[in-house]
Design a protein around this motif. Structure first.
Motif, PDB file in Angstrom:
ATOM      1  N   UNK A  88       0.829  -1.198   0.000  1.00 10.86           N
ATOM      2  CA  UNK A  88       0.000   0.000   0.000  1.00 10.86           C
ATOM      3  C   UNK A  88       0.860   1.242   0.000  1.00 10.86           C
ATOM      4  N   UNK A  89       0.232   2.327  -0.388  1.00  5.62           N
ATOM      5  CA  UNK A  89       0.921   3.608  -0.354  1.00  5.62           C
ATOM      6  C   UNK A  89       0.598   4.303   0.959  1.00  5.62           C
ATOM      7  N   UNK A  90       1.632   4.784   1.579  1.00  2.54           N
ATOM      8  CA  UNK A  90       1.437   5.507   2.833  1.00  2.54           C
ATOM      9  C   UNK A  90       1.032   6.944   2.552  1.00  2.54           C
ATOM     10  N   UNK A  91       0.677   7.613   3.622  1.00  2.00           N
ATOM     11  CA  UNK A  91       0.199   8.994   3.466  1.00  2.00           C
ATOM     12  C   UNK A  91       1.230   9.910   2.827  1.00  2.00           C
ATOM     13  N   UNK A  92       2.492   9.618   3.079  1.00  2.88           N
ATOM     14  CA  UNK A  92       3.534  10.478   2.505  1.00  2.88           C
ATOM     15  C   UNK A  92       3.901  10.068   1.072  1.00  2.88           C
ATOM     16  N   UNK A  93       3.193   9.059   0.546  1.00  5.01           N
ATOM     17  CA  UNK A  93       3.416   8.671  -0.851  1.00  5.01           C
ATOM     18  C   UNK A  93       4.403   7.534  -1.040  1.00  5.01           C
ATOM     19  N   UNK A  94       5.068   7.116   0.025  1.00  8.42           N
ATOM     20  CA  UNK A  94       6.001   6.005  -0.125  1.00  8.42           C
ATOM     21  C   UNK A  94       5.239   4.683  -0.148  1.00  8.42           C
ATOM     22  N   UNK A  95       5.850   3.696  -0.777  1.00  9.08           N
ATOM     23  CA  UNK A  95       5.208   2.408  -0.961  1.00  9.08           C
ATOM     24  C   UNK A  95       5.726   1.436   0.092  1.00  9.08           C
ATOM     25  N   UNK A  96       4.815   0.705   0.710  1.00  7.22           N
ATOM     26  CA  UNK A  96       5.230  -0.176   1.792  1.00  7.22           C
ATOM     27  C   UNK A  96       4.658  -1.578   1.612  1.00  7.22           C
ATOM     28  N   UNK A  97       5.332  -2.537   2.197  1.00  6.43           N
ATOM     29  CA  UNK A  97       4.766  -3.885   2.314  1.00  6.43           C
ATOM     30  C   UNK A  97       4.020  -3.942   3.636  1.00  6.43           C
ATOM     31  N   UNK A  99       1.393  -6.328   6.338  1.00  6.62           N
ATOM     32  CA  UNK A  99       0.865  -7.622   6.754  1.00  6.62           C
ATOM     33  C   UNK A  99      -0.625  -7.648   6.456  1.00  6.62           C
ATOM     34  N   UNK A 100      -1.089  -8.683   5.758  1.00  6.46           N
ATOM     35  CA  UNK A 100      -2.509  -8.734   5.430  1.00  6.46           C
ATOM     36  C   UNK A 100      -3.366  -9.149   6.617  1.00  6.46           C
ATOM     37  N   UNK A 101      -2.717  -9.649   7.657  1.00  2.86           N
ATOM     38  CA  UNK A 101      -3.478 -10.040   8.844  1.00  2.86           C
ATOM     39  C   UNK A 101      -3.736  -8.878   9.778  1.00  2.86           C
ATOM     40  N   UNK A 102      -2.659  -8.186  10.161  1.00  2.00           N
ATOM     41  CA  UNK A 102      -2.838  -7.122  11.138  1.00  2.00           C
ATOM     42  C   UNK A 102      -2.745  -5.734  10.522  1.00  2.00           C
ATOM     43  N   UNK A 103      -2.333  -5.687   9.249  1.00  2.00           N
ATOM     44  CA  UNK A 103      -2.294  -4.398   8.559  1.00  2.00           C
ATOM     45  C   UNK A 103      -1.080  -3.546   8.877  1.00  2.00           C
ATOM     46  N   UNK A 104      -0.187  -4.076   9.702  1.00  2.00           N
ATOM     47  CA  UNK A 104       0.993  -3.304  10.056  1.00  2.00           C
ATOM     48  C   UNK A 104       1.974  -3.231   8.889  1.00  2.00           C
ATOM     49  N   UNK A 105       2.683  -2.142   8.811  1.00  2.00           N
ATOM     50  CA  UNK A 105       3.715  -1.972   7.793  1.00  2.00           C
ATOM     51  C   UNK A 105       4.908  -2.855   8.139  1.00  2.00           C
ATOM     52  N   UNK A 106       5.324  -3.640   7.176  1.00  2.00           N
ATOM     53  CA  UNK A 106       6.506  -4.493   7.385  1.00  2.00           C
ATOM     54  C   UNK A 106       7.773  -3.714   7.067  1.00  2.00           C
ATOM     55  N   UNK A 107       7.803  -3.147   5.910  1.00  2.00           N
ATOM     56  CA  UNK A 107       8.898  -2.233   5.583  1.00  2.00           C
ATOM     57  C   UNK A 107       8.516  -1.362   4.388  1.00  2.00           C
ATOM     58  N   UNK A 108       9.354  -0.384   4.153  1.00  2.00           N
ATOM     59  CA  UNK A 108       9.114   0.543   3.045  1.00  2.00           C
ATOM     60  C   UNK A 108       9.848   0.024   1.810  1.00  2.00           C
ATOM     61  N   UNK A 109       9.128  -0.089   0.711  1.00  2.00           N
ATOM     62  CA  UNK A 109       9.752  -0.559  -0.523  1.00  2.00           C
ATOM     63  C   UNK A 109      10.453   0.599  -1.227  1.00  2.00           C
ATOM     64  N   UNK A 110       9.738   1.672  -1.375  1.00  2.00           N
ATOM     65  CA  UNK A 110      10.345   2.818  -2.049  1.00  2.00           C
ATOM     66  C   UNK A 110       9.902   4.104  -1.369  1.00  2.00           C
ATOM     67  N   UNK A 111      10.835   5.003  -1.296  1.00  2.00           N
ATOM     68  CA  UNK A 111      10.543   6.287  -0.666  1.00  2.00           C
ATOM     69  C   UNK A 111       9.692   7.145  -1.601  1.00  2.00           C
ATOM     70  N   UNK A 112       9.269   8.236  -1.086  1.00  2.00           N
ATOM     71  CA  UNK A 112       8.473   9.166  -1.893  1.00  2.00           C
ATOM     72  C   UNK A 112       9.219   9.587  -3.134  1.00  2.00           C
ATOM     73  N   UNK A 113       8.473   9.686  -4.213  1.00  2.00           N
ATOM     74  CA  UNK A 113       9.109  10.090  -5.463  1.00  2.00           C
ATOM     75  C   UNK A 113       9.544  11.555  -5.364  1.00  2.00           C
ATOM     76  N   UNK A 114      10.663  11.845  -5.985  1.00  2.00           N
ATOM     77  CA  UNK A 114      11.248  13.200  -6.011  1.00  2.00           C
ATOM     78  C   UNK A 114      11.365  13.801  -4.623  1.00  2.00           C
TER      79      UNK A 114
END
Ligand SMILES: [Zn+2]
Length: 114
Positions: A88-97, A99-114
């Protein structure tokens, strides 16, 4: 990408089937071309090594062999259960992995563009 593996180095995973079923370990390496992963403590073989020179000792070494990535499932650090990985995309625009069970962010895949 066709050969994309759903886990990556450093992830905690659980083995779903085979003789190591139910065991957990950390991903030490990913072989995307073969869709395989090396998991700490899983599928260990003992190799006999001959000394190549006088500086090197021969003997037994223990080494993990790769297993098919399809056989492992990510274990969420937050809820400590095997889970599927969502994105999912976080509020700041970065993309994260996530958990589909608890919905917690596992880690950030890519930081915000530009
Ligand atoms: Zn979770």
């Amino acid at each position: 990408m066709k050969n994309k593996v759903h886990v990556k180095k450093g992830d905690n995973v659980i083995v779903l089937n085979g003789k190591n079923r139910g065991k957990k370990g950390k991903v030490l390496g990913v072989l995307p071309a073969k869709r395989m992963v090396v998991v700490e403590g899983i599928n260990i073989v003992t190799k006999h090594v001959k000394p190549k020179n006088q500086m090197q000792q021969g003997g037994l070494i223990r080494q993990e062999l790769p297993i098919y990535a399809d056989k492992v499932m990510l274990v969420c650090n937050k809820c400590d259960s095997p889970t599927k990985v969502g994105k999912k995309f976080l509020e700041d625009g970065s993309k994260a992995r996530v958990c589909k069970k608890c919905g917690e962010v596992i880690d950030i895949i890519s930081e915000t563009k530009d």
